[in-house]
Design a protein around this motif. Sequence first.
Motif, PDB file in Angstrom:
ATOM      1  N   LEU A   1       2.729 -19.961  44.235  1.00  0.00           N
ATOM      2  CA  LEU A   1       2.471 -20.014  43.012  1.00  0.00           C
ATOM      3  C   LEU A   1       1.855 -21.273  42.450  1.00  0.00           C
ATOM      4  O   LEU A   1       0.819 -21.094  41.708  1.00  0.00           O
ATOM      5  CB  LEU A   1       3.710 -19.930  42.221  1.00  0.00           C
ATOM      6  N   ASP A   2       2.415 -22.430  43.061  1.00  0.00           N
ATOM      7  CA  ASP A   2       1.510 -23.754  42.793  1.00  0.00           C
ATOM      8  C   ASP A   2       0.106 -23.570  43.247  1.00  0.00           C
ATOM      9  O   ASP A   2      -0.721 -24.209  42.374  1.00  0.00           O
ATOM     10  CB  ASP A   2       2.144 -24.988  43.608  1.00  0.00           C
ATOM     11  N   VAL A   3      -0.507 -23.209  44.336  1.00  0.00           N
ATOM     12  CA  VAL A   3      -1.654 -23.071  44.793  1.00  0.00           C
ATOM     13  C   VAL A   3      -2.452 -22.270  43.913  1.00  0.00           C
ATOM     14  O   VAL A   3      -3.621 -22.552  43.452  1.00  0.00           O
ATOM     15  CB  VAL A   3      -1.599 -22.539  46.294  1.00  0.00           C
ATOM     16  N   ARG A   4      -1.937 -20.946  43.658  1.00  0.00           N
ATOM     17  CA  ARG A   4      -2.554 -20.353  42.565  1.00  0.00           C
ATOM     18  C   ARG A   4      -2.847 -20.818  41.175  1.00  0.00           C
ATOM     19  O   ARG A   4      -3.985 -20.593  40.483  1.00  0.00           O
ATOM     20  CB  ARG A   4      -1.907 -18.661  42.420  1.00  0.00           C
ATOM     21  N   ASN A   5      -1.644 -21.519  40.784  1.00  0.00           N
ATOM     22  CA  ASN A   5      -2.254 -22.216  39.645  1.00  0.00           C
ATOM     23  C   ASN A   5      -3.015 -23.200  39.456  1.00  0.00           C
ATOM     24  O   ASN A   5      -3.975 -23.369  38.569  1.00  0.00           O
ATOM     25  CB  ASN A   5      -0.831 -22.921  39.078  1.00  0.00           C
ATOM     26  N   LYS A   6      -3.066 -24.002  40.714  1.00  0.00           N
ATOM     27  CA  LYS A   6      -4.265 -25.165  40.863  1.00  0.00           C
ATOM     28  C   LYS A   6      -5.471 -24.395  40.764  1.00  0.00           C
ATOM     29  O   LYS A   6      -6.553 -24.973  40.267  1.00  0.00           O
ATOM     30  CB  LYS A   6      -3.974 -25.740  42.170  1.00  0.00           C
TER      31      LYS A   6
ATOM     32  N   ALA B   1      -6.633 -21.695  39.308  1.00  0.00           N
ATOM     33  CA  ALA B   1      -6.718 -20.846  38.232  1.00  0.00           C
ATOM     34  C   ALA B   1      -7.260 -21.966  37.282  1.00  0.00           C
ATOM     35  O   ALA B   1      -8.332 -21.933  36.425  1.00  0.00           O
ATOM     36  CB  ALA B   1      -5.665 -20.182  37.689  1.00  0.00           C
ATOM     37  N   ASN B   2      -6.460 -23.358  37.421  1.00  0.00           N
ATOM     38  CA  ASN B   2      -6.781 -24.421  36.318  1.00  0.00           C
ATOM     39  C   ASN B   2      -8.303 -24.958  37.081  1.00  0.00           C
ATOM     40  O   ASN B   2      -9.049 -25.615  36.257  1.00  0.00           O
ATOM     41  CB  ASN B   2      -5.800 -25.468  36.490  1.00  0.00           C
ATOM     42  N   ASN B   3      -8.813 -24.783  38.252  1.00  0.00           N
ATOM     43  CA  ASN B   3      -9.806 -25.539  38.768  1.00  0.00           C
ATOM     44  C   ASN B   3     -11.156 -24.429  38.498  1.00  0.00           C
ATOM     45  O   ASN B   3     -12.191 -24.980  38.699  1.00  0.00           O
ATOM     46  CB  ASN B   3      -9.847 -25.919  40.306  1.00  0.00           C
ATOM     47  N   GLY B   4     -10.940 -23.269  38.449  1.00  0.00           N
ATOM     48  CA  GLY B   4     -11.902 -22.111  38.255  1.00  0.00           C
ATOM     49  C   GLY B   4     -12.390 -22.049  37.041  1.00  0.00           C
ATOM     50  O   GLY B   4     -13.243 -21.933  36.308  1.00  0.00           O
TER      51      GLY B   4
END
Length: 138
Positions: A128-133, A135-138
Amino acid sequence: KAKAEKKVTINSIVPYEKIPKIISEHDIILFPSFVGEAFGRVAFEACSLGKIVIASEIGGITDIIEDRVTGFLFEPGNYKELRSILKKVHSGELDLDREKIKRIMREKFSEEKTLSKVIKLYNQLYSLDVRNKQANNG
């Protein structure tokens, strides 16, 4: 209350180191809680020793107690239901296989199963943390 004091011990706040001794001295452990605990460690310890646990159906206690399998549950604050269960347990009308209770606790909360659940949770949180990072970088 006077009659009960001959057969009943009422404990409020008990230091952790005294809990095993108190549990071992009793056949039935009662948790008439109005507020749910996160896990219900004392109920788990009582069940692990094959004690009959009667508890309010609230919070984490329901992870430990399966009604009429590893203990008895009643609606929080429902003293009539609690009284009925206590009478039936005391008379022998309601009983549980204490060895089965111990076995269920060993199986359900084994070190292997607990570690597996913790690792699965960490992996989910990491994913979940990897997906959130991303999403925030893309």
